[in-house]
Design an enzyme around this catalytic site. Structure first.
Site, mmCIF file in Angstrom:
data_model
loop_
_atom_site.group_PDB
_atom_site.id
_atom_site.type_symbol
_atom_site.label_atom_id
_atom_site.label_comp_id
_atom_site.label_asym_id
_atom_site.label_seq_id
_atom_site.Cartn_x
_atom_site.Cartn_y
_atom_site.Cartn_z
ATOM 1 C CB SER A 1 -0.898 0.002 1.234
ATOM 2 O OG SER A 1 -1.276 1.322 1.563
ATOM 3 C CE LYS A 2 0.170 4.786 -5.528
ATOM 4 N NZ LYS A 2 -0.886 4.910 -6.487
ATOM 5 N NE ARG A 3 -3.693 4.029 3.103
ATOM 6 C CZ ARG A 3 -4.955 3.637 3.164
ATOM 7 N NH1 ARG A 3 -5.836 4.436 3.673
ATOM 8 N NH2 ARG A 3 -5.326 2.455 2.727
#
Length: 492
Positions: free
Chosen positions: A255-257
């Site tokens: 995930s980008k987060r």
RNA sequence: GACCCCAUCGUCUAGUCUGGCCUAGGACACCAGCCUUUCACGCUGGUGACACGGGUUCAAAUCCCGUUGGGGUCGCCA
């Protein structure tokens, strides 16, 4: 130079993702190992999300990793290179549209007058009935007079998916076969006149004479569409290689987060670019030389062989990365390591300017065998610069509350004062003699004095660190330590 | 839901195409020991896997079928 031409086509819509990095590394290695050409194309057609500063980040990330390209746009201070540009997709719009026109003329595409509302409604209906959400082919065979009758009504251009099946001989996934009827007639030009991704990549790859399309396997299904488009346009169909994606530590899509999704997070965490290159490659590739895992970038170019790319997705393993980084740190020259360390120390507020070069190199040397990441240099050396501001609680309990510790500390102080030659070797000799004459293990001397000199339980070798600290400072810190021990409250 | 891809120690993987050399090898992690001035490095040893079920075969991790699990695609995003 061979005729191999590969490319990476990142979108400047955010940071440079770890998955992009893996794709970039494999493409680069393939190009370099085969003496081919590596093309960088910026897919910046999403005007909503694309920003120039994101393109700068791509450049920065690639530079950091040590990946160079042979052809690419002018951006982030890099001049345009290559004769098959432009290399910014937004500047290729006319090319895309021209090719769409050709497709229309050759009967491989058609105008579709369906509105977004109609299509959305149809899609919802399909979903409700649990049918695959596909275009119903309403405008596929519209007679010419009907088209004329539409006048200036806006239309999309759809690709007319041919009958039969599409077979892809993927370098990684093997032979993949799909019935063409599984695909609907997808849109290649939007009603507003913008080319769609599928058209743009194929036209760009075709016109840029890309021979091998190496990318994430999230594009595997798309590749079937792309192959049909390549054929309809009369381009040479490139070879495809769909690489498994990088998963996070829990096996989920990275995930980008998540910290670390951004390649540059690893730089900030003190990892070397050569480590990342090495690690990313290992995540999906094994050398023919069995058991070998440690490679410099040059060695990777030498050893790389695309037939040994794996097809299952790999989870990111921080422990292994840390180990690998330690190995890479140990492979560096002391000078190079020192140079990498200094900016980190400065950022942490350690005033390295107060030390001369010989001192700094020696410091590097005694830490090189120990630190797992570059950033670890700060806790390993801060006491040289900041002095001892406090003593860690746990080692105090462990070392300074022992019977006879003051006597041993005093003896060490005397030994330090009388050592003729203030070097690590002489100090070690002197401490060893002390340990023998008092009949107490060396650790009983070194551990308490380490605490006095550094305030910590962990750090570089005691004698080496004492040498670097200098006689006067070391003795002063020993005295402070002894005073501190004497002032300790009896334990509850 | 349809279609496609994947599936070996906790993790990355070798071996799978071209069945037998596999009582499944390596690396990280973990455990124990050694070395040792701490931590680390290094060394030695150990725990630990062919997702499941059926076939085919003298013989299957390897071939076939099915199941399960994971992932991807199905956009007027790229």
């Amino acid at each position: 130079m061979s005729d191999v031409r590969v490319r990476i086509a990142p979108s400047p819509t955010g940071f440079f993702h770890i998955g992009n990095a893996k794709t970039a590394v494999i493409n680069w290695l393939f190009a370099r190992s085969r003496g081919g050409t590596f093309v960088l194309r910026l897919e910046d057609t999403d005007t909503e999300r694309s920003k120039p500063e994101y393109a700068d980040i791509i450049c920065e990330a690639l530079h950091w990793l040590g990946i160079s390209w042979d052809e690419g746009p002018d951006f982030a201070g890099e001049p345009q290179a290559g004769d098959l540009g432009p290399y910014r997709q937004s500047e290729r719009r006319d090319l895309h549209l021209g090719e769409a026109q050709r497709l229309l003329e050759s009967g491989n595409a058609f105008k579709c007058f369906c509105t977004k509302e109609e299509l959305d409604a149809e899609r919802e209906r399909a979903q409700a009935q649990k049918r695959p959400p596909r275009y119903n082919g309403k405008c596929r065979n519209l007679p010419a007079e009907d088209i004329d009758a539409k006048g200036g009504a806006p239309f999309a251009i759809r690709f007319k998916v041919p009958e039969g099946q599409t077979i892809l001989d993927d370098m990684v996934q093997g032979t993949v076969k799909t019935e063409n009827k599984e695909f609907d007639d997808f849109i290649i030009v939007k009603p507003n006149g913008d080319p769609v991704f599928h058209l743009a990549v194929v036209v760009d790859d075709g016109l840029m004479k890309i021979t091998h399309v190496i990318r994430g396997d999230d594009h595997l299904s798309n590749a079937m569409r792309h192959k049909m488009l390549f054929e309809a346009l009369g381009y040479d169909v490139p070879k495809f290689a769909h690489l498994p994606m990088v998963l996070d530590e829990h096996g989920k899509k990275y995930s980008k987060r998540l910290h670390g999704a951004n390649l540059l997070d690893w730089r900030d965490d003190g990892y070397l670019p050569s480590t990342m290159l090495n690690y990313l490659v290992l995540l999906g590739w094994t050398p023919s030389e069995e058991g070998r895992e440690l490679f410099t970038p040059e060695e990777l170019i030498d050893a790389f062989d695309e037939t040994r790319l794996g097809k299952s997705a790999g989870k990111f393993d921080l422990k292994k990365l840390q180990w690998l980084n330690g190995q890479h740190i140990r492979m560096m020259s002391v000078e190079a390591l020192c140079e990498a360390l200094l900016p980190i120390m400065k950022t942490a507020g350690l005033d390295t300017a107060t030390k001369d070069e010989a001192w700094l190199l020696r410091m590097t040397e005694i830490c090189q065998e120990k630190i797992p990441t570059l950033n670890d240099i700060v806790p390993y050396t801060e006491f040289f610069f900041n002095g001892v501001t406090e003593y860690e609680e746990k080692p105090v309990k462990k070392n300074w509350r022992k019977e006879g510790v003051v006597e041993r500390m005093d003896a060490m102080l005397v030994a330090m004062e009388s050592v003729s030659d203030w070097t690590a070797d002489a100090l070690k000799e002197s401490f060893t003699a002390l340990s023998e004459s008092m009949g107490v293990g060396l650790g009983q001397f070194t551990n308490p004095s380490r605490l006095a000199l550094t305030g910590k339980a962990v750090g570089p070798g005691l004698f080496e660190l004492a040498e670097l600290l200098g006689r006067d400072e070391a003795i002063r810190r020993m005295r402070n330590g002894i005073a501190h021990i004497q002032a300790l409250e009896p334990q509850a």
